[in-house]
Write an enzyme that holds these catalytic residues in place. Structure first.
Site, PDB file in Angstrom:
ATOM      1  N   SER A 178      30.412  26.543  12.814  1.00 31.04           N
ATOM      2  CA  SER A 178      31.612  26.754  12.008  1.00 31.04           C
ATOM      3  C   SER A 178      32.874  26.422  12.810  1.00 31.04           C
ATOM      4  O   SER A 178      33.038  25.286  13.252  1.00 31.04           O
ATOM      5  CB  SER A 178      31.620  28.193  11.486  1.00 31.04           C
ATOM      6  OG  SER A 178      32.602  28.373  10.505  1.00 31.04           O
TER       7      SER A 178
ATOM      8  N   ASP B 258      26.956  25.112   1.439  1.00 30.58           N
ATOM      9  CA  ASP B 258      27.878  25.876   2.296  1.00 30.58           C
ATOM     10  C   ASP B 258      29.116  26.255   1.476  1.00 30.58           C
ATOM     11  O   ASP B 258      29.850  25.378   1.014  1.00 30.58           O
ATOM     12  CB  ASP B 258      28.270  25.029   3.508  1.00 30.58           C
ATOM     13  CG  ASP B 258      28.938  25.842   4.608  1.00 30.58           C
ATOM     14  OD1 ASP B 258      29.671  26.794   4.270  1.00 30.58           O
ATOM     15  OD2 ASP B 258      28.742  25.520   5.787  1.00 30.58           O
TER      16      ASP B 258
ATOM     17  N   HIS C 196      26.149  28.918   4.557  1.00 27.34           N
ATOM     18  CA  HIS C 196      26.886  28.959   5.823  1.00 27.34           C
ATOM     19  C   HIS C 196      26.151  29.845   6.826  1.00 27.34           C
ATOM     20  O   HIS C 196      26.606  30.938   7.199  1.00 27.34           O
ATOM     21  CB  HIS C 196      28.312  29.465   5.582  1.00 27.34           C
ATOM     22  CG  HIS C 196      29.255  29.173   6.710  1.00 27.34           C
ATOM     23  ND1 HIS C 196      29.600  27.885   7.070  1.00 27.34           N
ATOM     24  CD2 HIS C 196      29.936  29.995   7.549  1.00 27.34           C
ATOM     25  CE1 HIS C 196      30.441  27.936   8.098  1.00 27.34           C
ATOM     26  NE2 HIS C 196      30.652  29.208   8.401  1.00 27.34           N
TER      27      HIS C 196
END
Length: 253
Positions: free
Chosen positions: A126, A197, A230
């Site tokens: 991320s 995501d 995610h």
């Protein structure tokens, strides 16, 4: 550990970032590679060190730092661990160069004591992936955005569920130098992203891969995972292990 960052050489704009605890996973076999792994927003180094320790890579030393706790615009100024201030999670948002430079320099400082015969790399998830990719651009230019020298010679960069900061100006900056183009072409980069995501949209990851490729990063692989949100899954980490074993020439134990 604290790190001073200044923009444009001005002493008045100096900010001190207090980095959190660094967790180190020692290699179980012969030490061949060292990789700094950067967590995502609000996380800490210890949560990734546990996962990385379980990977079948006995020759890799993992360094898992913790980002500074700082106000984050995305959360209305609420403080949490962050490598840089994120206003919006996309490549179109304003880039916090001061935060990115401080984090890139911190990572370089963690890697600089490694022996000359050890392959070194940076990976992340991320915002950690975004910081890893920013570090890749510091490597090819030989300096960070604030013009401080970047002296670490990277052997690979990995980004999971992330994006490329400063993508708008990258291609024009690279085209001006043959040495920069050569470094970009030879740096192996693995990007992985889930199609579902809901934090860093799949399109941002895909676009970042396209921008890097068109800018001259020829040794880039982009892997997508159907239905992945995610987070990471064993299939993705298996791909990371295969990538590192092949690109860094890792042997058995």
């Amino acid at each position: 550990m604290s790190f001073n960052s200044s923009s444009g050489g001005s002493q008045n704009s100096r900010t001190t970032f207090e980095f959190g605890r660094t967790h180190v996973v020692r290699p179980k076999g012969r030490h061949q590679a060292t990789i700094v792994w950067l967590h995502g927003l609000g996380d800490k180094g210890s949560s990734w060190s546990q996962l990385l320790e379980s990977l079948p890579l006995p020759n890799v030393k993992w360094i898992c730092p913790t980002a500074p706790t700082r106000p984050v615009s995305l959360f209305g100024g609420f403080p949490c661990t962050a490598w840089f201030d994120a206003q919006d999670i996309s490549e179109d948002a304003p880039d916090d160069l001061e935060g990115l430079d401080a984090s890139a320099a911190h990572v370089a400082n963690l890697l600089s004591p490694e022996p000359a015969d050890i392959k070194i790399g940076i990976g992340g998830f991320s915002t950690g992936a975004a910081t890893a990719l920013y570090s890749a651009t510091c490597h090819i230019f030989g300096q960070c955005g604030n013009r401080s020298p970047y002296l670490v010679n990277l052997s690979t960069v990995i980004g999971l569920s992330g994006w490329l900061p400063c993508s708008r100006t990258l291609r024009n900056r690279i085209e001006g130098s043959n040495e920069t183009l050569r470094r970009a072409a030879s740096l192996p980069i693995l990007l992985c992203h889930g199609t579902e995501d809901d934090v860093v949209a799949y399109e941002h990851g895909e676009k970042s891969a396209r921008v890097l490729s068109s800018a001259g990063f020829q040794n880039l692989m982009y892997r997508s995972y159907d239905g992945l949100g995610h987070y990471t899954i064993p299939e993705e980490m298996n791909d990371v292990c295969r990538w590192l074993t092949t690109r860094l020439g890792l042997q058995g134990s």
